[in-house]
Design a protein around this motif. Structure first.
Motif, mmCIF file in Angstrom:
data_model
loop_
_atom_site.group_PDB
_atom_site.id
_atom_site.type_symbol
_atom_site.label_atom_id
_atom_site.label_comp_id
_atom_site.label_asym_id
_atom_site.label_seq_id
_atom_site.Cartn_x
_atom_site.Cartn_y
_atom_site.Cartn_z
ATOM 1 N N ARG A 153 0.805 -1.232 0.000
ATOM 2 C CA ARG A 153 0.000 0.000 0.000
ATOM 3 C C ARG A 153 0.835 1.279 0.000
ATOM 4 N NH1 ARG A 153 -2.935 -2.599 4.639
ATOM 5 N NH2 ARG A 153 -4.585 -3.838 3.653
ATOM 6 N N VAL A 154 2.064 1.225 0.511
ATOM 7 C CA VAL A 154 2.847 2.453 0.662
ATOM 8 C C VAL A 154 4.149 2.421 -0.148
ATOM 9 C CG1 VAL A 154 3.981 4.000 2.317
ATOM 10 C CG2 VAL A 154 1.874 2.824 2.960
ATOM 11 N N GLN A 155 5.092 1.594 0.245
ATOM 12 C CA GLN A 155 6.406 1.608 -0.391
ATOM 13 C C GLN A 155 6.355 1.229 -1.870
ATOM 14 O OE1 GLN A 155 6.028 -0.147 2.624
ATOM 15 N NE2 GLN A 155 7.812 0.270 3.914
ATOM 16 N N LYS A 156 5.547 0.231 -2.205
ATOM 17 C CA LYS A 156 5.532 -0.207 -3.604
ATOM 18 C C LYS A 156 4.850 0.807 -4.513
ATOM 19 C CE LYS A 156 6.406 -5.078 -3.096
ATOM 20 N NZ LYS A 156 5.992 -6.436 -3.454
ATOM 21 N N ILE A 157 3.813 1.489 -4.035
ATOM 22 C CA ILE A 157 3.206 2.543 -4.857
ATOM 23 C C ILE A 157 4.264 3.593 -5.175
ATOM 24 C CG2 ILE A 157 1.615 4.504 -4.814
ATOM 25 C CD1 ILE A 157 -0.414 2.743 -3.463
ATOM 26 N N ARG A 158 5.020 3.997 -4.182
ATOM 27 C CA ARG A 158 6.072 4.998 -4.359
ATOM 28 C C ARG A 158 7.134 4.497 -5.345
ATOM 29 N NH1 ARG A 158 7.980 5.578 0.880
ATOM 30 N NH2 ARG A 158 6.060 6.708 1.271
ATOM 31 N N ALA A 159 7.570 3.259 -5.181
ATOM 32 C CA ALA A 159 8.608 2.704 -6.056
ATOM 33 C C ALA A 159 8.133 2.590 -7.502
ATOM 34 C CB ALA A 159 9.047 1.331 -5.538
ATOM 35 N N TYR A 160 6.910 2.117 -7.701
ATOM 36 C CA TYR A 160 6.406 1.953 -9.062
ATOM 37 C C TYR A 160 6.160 3.301 -9.730
ATOM 38 C CZ TYR A 160 5.764 -2.951 -7.762
ATOM 39 O OH TYR A 160 5.961 -4.246 -7.352
ATOM 40 N N ALA A 161 5.685 4.286 -8.978
ATOM 41 C CA ALA A 161 5.495 5.631 -9.547
ATOM 42 C C ALA A 161 6.843 6.223 -9.942
ATOM 43 C CB ALA A 161 4.785 6.537 -8.547
ATOM 44 N N ARG A 162 7.833 6.126 -9.081
ATOM 45 C CA ARG A 162 9.179 6.638 -9.390
ATOM 46 C C ARG A 162 9.756 5.976 -10.636
ATOM 47 N NH1 ARG A 162 11.971 6.503 -3.405
ATOM 48 N NH2 ARG A 162 10.923 8.350 -2.580
ATOM 49 N N ALA A 163 9.446 4.695 -10.817
ATOM 50 C CA ALA A 163 9.957 3.952 -11.984
ATOM 51 C C ALA A 163 9.189 4.279 -13.263
ATOM 52 C CB ALA A 163 9.891 2.451 -11.713
ATOM 53 N N GLY A 164 8.088 5.014 -13.132
ATOM 54 C CA GLY A 164 7.303 5.389 -14.303
ATOM 55 C C GLY A 164 6.410 4.285 -14.838
ATOM 56 N N ILE A 165 6.078 3.309 -13.995
ATOM 57 C CA ILE A 165 5.168 2.234 -14.409
ATOM 58 C C ILE A 165 3.798 2.865 -14.655
ATOM 59 C CG2 ILE A 165 4.100 0.042 -13.760
ATOM 60 C CD1 ILE A 165 7.158 -0.170 -13.990
ATOM 61 N N PRO A 166 3.235 2.724 -15.866
ATOM 62 C CA PRO A 166 1.980 3.422 -16.187
ATOM 63 C C PRO A 166 0.788 3.062 -15.301
ATOM 64 C CG PRO A 166 3.014 2.627 -18.192
ATOM 65 C CD PRO A 166 3.782 2.045 -17.036
ATOM 66 N N VAL A 167 0.669 1.782 -14.913
ATOM 67 C CA VAL A 167 -0.493 1.360 -14.127
ATOM 68 C C VAL A 167 -0.034 0.441 -12.994
ATOM 69 C CG1 VAL A 167 -2.747 0.200 -14.154
ATOM 70 C CG2 VAL A 167 -1.988 1.473 -16.169
ATOM 71 N N TYR A 168 -0.496 0.751 -11.785
ATOM 72 C CA TYR A 168 -0.280 -0.115 -10.625
ATOM 73 C C TYR A 168 -1.651 -0.561 -10.144
ATOM 74 C CZ TYR A 168 0.841 -1.548 -5.814
ATOM 75 O OH TYR A 168 0.965 -2.253 -4.638
ATOM 76 N N LEU A 169 -1.846 -1.866 -10.083
ATOM 77 C CA LEU A 169 -3.099 -2.447 -9.618
ATOM 78 C C LEU A 169 -2.846 -3.103 -8.270
ATOM 79 C CD1 LEU A 169 -6.048 -3.421 -9.983
ATOM 80 C CD2 LEU A 169 -5.103 -5.412 -11.195
ATOM 81 N N LEU A 170 -3.573 -2.650 -7.266
ATOM 82 C CA LEU A 170 -3.470 -3.226 -5.928
ATOM 83 C C LEU A 170 -4.761 -3.961 -5.621
ATOM 84 C CD1 LEU A 170 -2.070 -3.534 -3.154
ATOM 85 C CD2 LEU A 170 -3.157 -1.372 -2.498
ATOM 86 N N ILE A 171 -4.659 -5.258 -5.451
ATOM 87 C CA ILE A 171 -5.801 -6.057 -4.994
ATOM 88 C C ILE A 171 -5.664 -6.154 -3.480
ATOM 89 C CG2 ILE A 171 -6.975 -8.285 -5.093
ATOM 90 C CD1 ILE A 171 -7.087 -6.701 -7.741
ATOM 91 N N ASP A 172 -6.461 -5.360 -2.787
ATOM 92 C CA ASP A 172 -6.381 -5.256 -1.334
ATOM 93 C C ASP A 172 -7.477 -6.136 -0.730
ATOM 94 O OD1 ASP A 172 -6.352 -4.528 1.361
ATOM 95 O OD2 ASP A 172 -5.723 -2.472 0.874
ATOM 96 N N ARG A 173 -7.095 -7.341 -0.365
ATOM 97 C CA ARG A 173 -8.078 -8.300 0.136
ATOM 98 C C ARG A 173 -8.613 -7.922 1.515
ATOM 99 N NH1 ARG A 173 -5.322 -13.990 -1.166
ATOM 100 N NH2 ARG A 173 -3.664 -13.004 0.021
ATOM 101 N N ASP A 174 -7.811 -7.228 2.321
ATOM 102 C CA ASP A 174 -8.289 -6.796 3.635
ATOM 103 C C ASP A 174 -9.391 -5.758 3.508
ATOM 104 O OD1 ASP A 174 -6.440 -8.441 4.929
ATOM 105 O OD2 ASP A 174 -4.929 -6.862 4.998
ATOM 106 N N ALA A 175 -9.230 -4.836 2.563
ATOM 107 C CA ALA A 175 -10.215 -3.768 2.362
ATOM 108 C C ALA A 175 -11.300 -4.169 1.370
ATOM 109 C CB ALA A 175 -9.511 -2.501 1.866
#
Length: 106
Positions: free
Chosen positions: A43-65
């Motif tokens: 939810r936190v570190q990977k969103i930041r890392a993928y945005a910095r890398a310029g990955i066009p789309v990040y999909l998070l399947i959040d099973r808890d939420a």
């Protein structure tokens, strides 16, 4: 930060060289599915890392939420656009993908 996503969508043959690590340039989407041990990092570190890398789309399947979070338009440390969808629905994935993902299996 080096990460190993749960799912990567990229053009065929991009990673055929058998290297352990690759530049993120050809990647169209990365996806993470939360588990009890990875949820906060997904939810936190990977969103930041993928945005910095310029990955066009990040999909998070959040099973808890019980949500699918689609992040697009990377800019700096975050994504400019985020949409949240209830799991079990069809989720529209933006350009460069342009298809609906059925999340009922999650």
């Amino acid at each position: 930060m080096r990460v190993i996503p749960d799912l990567v969508i990229a053009p065929r043959d991009c990673f055929d060289d058998q290297q352990e690590w690759h530049a993120p340039d050809p990647v169209l989407l990365v996806a993470e599915v939360t588990s009890s041990s990875t949820a906060s990092r997904d939810r936190v570190q990977k969103i930041r890392a993928y945005a910095r890398a310029g990955i066009p789309v990040y999909l998070l399947i959040d099973r808890d939420a019980d949500e699918a979070v689609v992040c697009s338009e990377p800019s700096g440390d975050d994504y400019g656009h985020k949409s949240i969808h209830k799991l079990g629905t069809a989720v529209a994935l933006p350009h460069p993908l342009g298809f609906d993902l059925d999340t009922s299996a999650f």
